[in-house]
Design an enzyme around this catalytic site. Structure first.
Site, PDB file in Angstrom:
ATOM      1  N   HIS A 102      -1.611  -6.972   5.782  1.00 58.49           N
ATOM      2  CA  HIS A 102      -2.811  -7.023   6.620  1.00 58.49           C
ATOM      3  C   HIS A 102      -2.511  -7.726   7.940  1.00 58.49           C
ATOM      4  O   HIS A 102      -3.321  -8.507   8.443  1.00 58.49           O
ATOM      5  CB  HIS A 102      -3.978  -7.688   5.890  1.00 58.49           C
ATOM      6  CG  HIS A 102      -4.454  -6.903   4.702  1.00 58.49           C
ATOM      7  ND1 HIS A 102      -5.336  -7.393   3.792  1.00 58.49           N
ATOM      8  CD2 HIS A 102      -4.135  -5.655   4.266  1.00 58.49           C
ATOM      9  CE1 HIS A 102      -5.566  -6.494   2.843  1.00 58.49           C
ATOM     10  NE2 HIS A 102      -4.835  -5.424   3.118  1.00 58.49           N
ATOM     11  N   ASN A 147       0.828  -1.204   0.000  1.00 60.34           N
ATOM     12  CA  ASN A 147       0.000   0.000   0.000  1.00 60.34           C
ATOM     13  C   ASN A 147       0.863   1.255   0.000  1.00 60.34           C
ATOM     14  O   ASN A 147       0.594   2.216  -0.737  1.00 60.34           O
ATOM     15  CB  ASN A 147      -0.935   0.000   1.206  1.00 60.34           C
ATOM     16  CG  ASN A 147      -2.055  -1.025   1.073  1.00 60.34           C
ATOM     17  OD1 ASN A 147      -2.359  -1.483  -0.027  1.00 60.34           O
ATOM     18  ND2 ASN A 147      -2.662  -1.394   2.187  1.00 60.34           N
ATOM     19  N   TYR A 176       0.412  -8.949  -2.740  1.00 56.86           N
ATOM     20  CA  TYR A 176       0.877  -7.639  -2.297  1.00 56.86           C
ATOM     21  C   TYR A 176       2.398  -7.517  -2.403  1.00 56.86           C
ATOM     22  O   TYR A 176       2.917  -6.439  -2.707  1.00 56.86           O
ATOM     23  CB  TYR A 176       0.436  -7.381  -0.851  1.00 56.86           C
ATOM     24  CG  TYR A 176      -1.033  -7.095  -0.697  1.00 56.86           C
ATOM     25  CD1 TYR A 176      -1.556  -5.851  -1.040  1.00 56.86           C
ATOM     26  CD2 TYR A 176      -1.905  -8.055  -0.190  1.00 56.86           C
ATOM     27  CE1 TYR A 176      -2.912  -5.573  -0.896  1.00 56.86           C
ATOM     28  CE2 TYR A 176      -3.255  -7.790  -0.044  1.00 56.86           C
ATOM     29  CZ  TYR A 176      -3.762  -6.545  -0.402  1.00 56.86           C
ATOM     30  OH  TYR A 176      -5.105  -6.286  -0.249  1.00 56.86           O
TER      31      TYR A 176
END
Length: 746
Positions: A241, A190, A250
């Site tokens: 996460h 992210n 990811y």
């Protein structure tokens, strides 16, 4: 390699030229360089997708929508995010040399109209999220929008550009912070995704502060994570996460973003420094999970359920990222990577052109394939224990075997955004066998396989509802992990505490040079339902291949031999199964379609009956074995113990054991004992005894191991291994389940 000439300017030239050169470099990474034959297949694919987007474009302000299937009135649908992705596809067609729309002024005018429309109706600084997915607002759209503007840059009016980018001041101002959830610090993929959007916005608007902000955010990511949580760990694990193994999803997004930013900002005033660790990450975190260009599903999390993201898509992104990093990699890394990548490209036969193409970096891939000085590297071999994410990978020259476990540290399965709805058992000891059949896992397996019968698992046969959104299941046990020795042997073990069931079991795998031995013990349940252990569930595509059965063994042509080592009788099921991708993924922007797909399966299982009390199993998986090798294997292995206290095997000069608690096991050489929980591998040769020890339970401070031979001295060892009265003491406290190794004289 296209565009390198742009960097002939001095790095000190921080004026307009520096911004423009970096932006043009970004475009070359996305769209490729000047047109040549190497790009033919990719160019056709890009042109086809862009032409479809353009052909279906029908603006309707009263609805509002740009495409009839994507109404923009409700952000909860995610249609605005999908609309910007389509704009990126159109822009890629415009910027890619060789397409019919390359730099077409009419196409550019249409794109300007469409971006104006989206700004007015879907994404501007005055809009509210209305409980829609924060990711679309802060990463999804910013990434697609900045890419679109970079690709179309030469055909855009600059006053419009500033207007379209204005919402990013609100929704993606800082790579490290989440606007929608104040206080959340962005991590992993992210943060890398946001850093990319911020950096490209800085290049587009000539704002050096934004580029520096992105650079600094990425630099923080290059340091290994300390303790638990998101990011890359020293053992190669990647967590996102907080509790999920995500190297292949990811993690790949992270690698792609960082690799491109390193390349784009190299030799510029904003060059990213201190990047040595990113090269180590390729070797430590990615290479073990890439099999001939495919990314193993055991680290792709909920993405396994997404129809448009198969293992070869994730593998392609990883390969492209490594090709990008090769341009700046130190020679000690590049020497290993060139043959390794060439081997992947050569052996991979999935795409229509016979390699991982069409790659954005196709010219680099083609150059590598044609470079006669670079050999075709063999498959990676070795045994890798990723203690920080409960994964073990065992790789031999012609096959690989991965085990996905879970514990109080690592979640069993993630279900989010209505994805991975039936992934109940993917982290309950599921095993993944990779062979020469590179289509096994990506040929519509996930919507068609029986989700109650995943290979390697021991399951309660109860019917289950779809996994609820955001549910985290962390099994209430610390026991999951393993140990490796000499890169050739391994042990893995986990305590199974089933979800919503009384089922309990202790599961162990012994990873050898030509086989995997699986032992289970203490299998018990009391819910009135049947319990099964799934030895195999093989996708054989459009037919049932030959199956041969003998006394205690089964051989499946093209896959492996399977041997029951405890006299049990295997149940074999051959069936056609039909499913829909929509069954397992109903996500707003990822959801699969309702087209039925059918595949043939061969399932091999051990039936423990209803409410077993002290059931066990013992079987061997023999990848690539012949019928004769399968029939003869049973006598080549000795099971020393399969009890609640210890599970152990021996073969030739190797001893392998899982001590669930203090215990003793008799061997041909004498007793082997441990005074606490551990996994243990011992190999005796002319140099002495080599051993590796870990504590997957993470409960012991020290384990004393009494070998079958009196210990004379410790010749070589990791810190914390020492001789103690003809035995070995190993400090395991604080080791986080990682191995301690030693060579001892006996």
């Amino acid at each position: 390699m296209a565009g390198l000439a742009l960097w002939e300017r001095p790095a000190e030239a921080a004026g307009t030229a520096a911004f423009d050169a970096a932006r043009e470099r970004w475009v070359s990474l996305l769209a490729g360089g000047s047109y040549n034959a190497a790009y033919t297949d990719r160019t056709q694919a890009v042109e086809g997708s862009a032409s479809a987007v353009l052909r279906k474009l029908k603006p309707a302000p009263d609805r509002p929508s740009l495409w009839p299937d994507l109404p923009l009135d409700n952000p909860r649908t995610g249609n605005f995010n999908r609309a910007y992705n389509r704009m990126r596809t159109l822009a890629l067609g415009w910027a890619t040399p060789g397409t019919v729309m390359h730099r077409d002024s009419g196409v550019a005018e249409t794109a300007v109209m469409a971006l104006d429309f989206l700004y007015e109706h879907a994404y501007h600084e005055g809009l509210k999220r209305r409980d829609s997915n924060w990711y679309w607002w802060e990463i999804g759209v910013p990434r697609a929008l900045t890419d679109t503007c970079a690709l179309l840059y030469d055909g855009l009016p600059k006053d419009h550009l500033e207007r379209w980018l204005r919402p990013l001041h609100r929704w993606c101002p800082d790579p490290e912070r989440r606007v929608s959830h104040p206080g959340v610090v962005e991590t992993g993929a992210n943060r890398a995704g946001k850093a990319t959007a911020v950096a490209i916005r800085g290049l587009l608007t000539h704002d050096a502060r934004l580029i520096k902000r992105a650079r600094d955010a990425v630099s923080d990511l290059l340091r290994p994570t300390k303790g638990s949580g998101d990011g890359f760990h020293r053992d190669g694990s990647f967590i996102q996460h907080d509790v999920y193994a995500y190297t292949g999803s990811y993690g790949v997004d992270y690698l792609e973003s960082v690799a491109k930013l390193i390349a784009v900002l190299a030799r510029s005033p904003w060059e990213i420094t201190g990047i040595g660790n990113v090269y180590d990450i390729v070797d430590r975190s990615f290479a073990p999970f890439i099999f001939d260009g495919l990314m193993m599903d055991c680290v792709r999390g909920r993405q396994i359920s997404v129809q448009g993201h198969r293992d070869y898509h994730s593998g392609q992104k990883a390969v492209e990222s490594i090709l990008t990093l090769l341009e700046t990699a130190p020679e000690r890394h590049a020497r290993r990577w060139r043959p390794m990548v060439k081997g992947w490209l050569t052996r991979n036969q999935i795409s229509p052109v016979g390699t991982l193409a069409p790659l954005a970096s196709m010219a680099g891939a083609k150059a590598l394939l044609e470079d006669l000085s670079v050999p075709v590297g063999p498959r990676t071999t070795g045994t890798y224990v990723f203690a920080d994410m409960d994964r073990v990978v065992h790789r031999r020259p012609t096959w690989a075997y991965a085990i996905a476990m879970s514990s109080e540290r690592i979640g069993a399965a993630e279900a989010m955004n209505q994805e991975n709805l039936r992934g109940w058992y993917t982290g309950d000891g599921m095993t993944y066998l990779y062979t020469a059949d590179l289509t096994h896992w990506n040929d519509d397996l996930w919507p068609t396989i029986d989700p109650y019968r995943l290979p390697g698992t021991t399951v309660d046969t109860r019917k289950r509802a779809d996994l609820p959104y955001g549910k985290r299941r962390l099994p209430p046990t610390p026991w999951a992990g393993g140990v490796a020795l000499d890169g050739e042997y391994g042990v893995a073990a986990m305590k199974l505490i089933a979800d919503g069931s009384s089922l309990r079991a202790k599961k162990a795998w012994f990873l050898l040079d030509d086989a995997v031995i699986a032992l289970g013990t203490g299998i018990a349940a009391s819910d009135g339902r049947r319990i099964e252990t799934i030895v195999e569930n093989r996708n054989t595509h459009d037919r049932h291949p030959p199956l041969t059965r003998g006394d205690g063994w089964v051989h499946l042509s093209g896959a492996a031999g399977y041997v029951l080592l405890d006299g049990a009788d295997a149940k074999v099921i051959r069936e056609q199964r039909t499913g829909h991708w929509r069954d397992i993924d109903k996500g707003a922007t990822t959801g699969g379609d309702n087209t039925p797909v059918t595949r043939h399966y061969t399932t091999i299982l051990v039936d423990h009956g209803v409410d077993p009390r002290k059931a066990r199993y013992a079987y061997a998986v023999l990848p690539d074995a012949s019928i004769a090798q399968t029939a003869a294997f049973g006598g080549r292995i000795e099971i020393l113990a399969n009890s609640r206290g210890v599970q152990a095997i021996s073969r030739d000069d190797l001893l392998a054991a899982v001590f669930w608690r203090a215990g003793v096991v008799e061997t041909a050489y004498g007793p082997l004992a441990a005074d606490g929980p551990c996994t243990l591998l011992i190999r005796r040769d002319h140099k002495g005894v080599r051993l590796a020890v870990s504590d997957p339970s993470r409960t012991a401070d020290e384990v004393r191991i009494k070998l079958p031979w009196p210990v004379k001295s410790v010749k070589e060892s990791d810190r914390g291994v020492r001789k103690a009265k003809r035995a070995i003491k190993v400090d395991v406290g604080g080791s986080r389940g990682h191995a301690r190794t030693a060579v001892v004289r006996v």
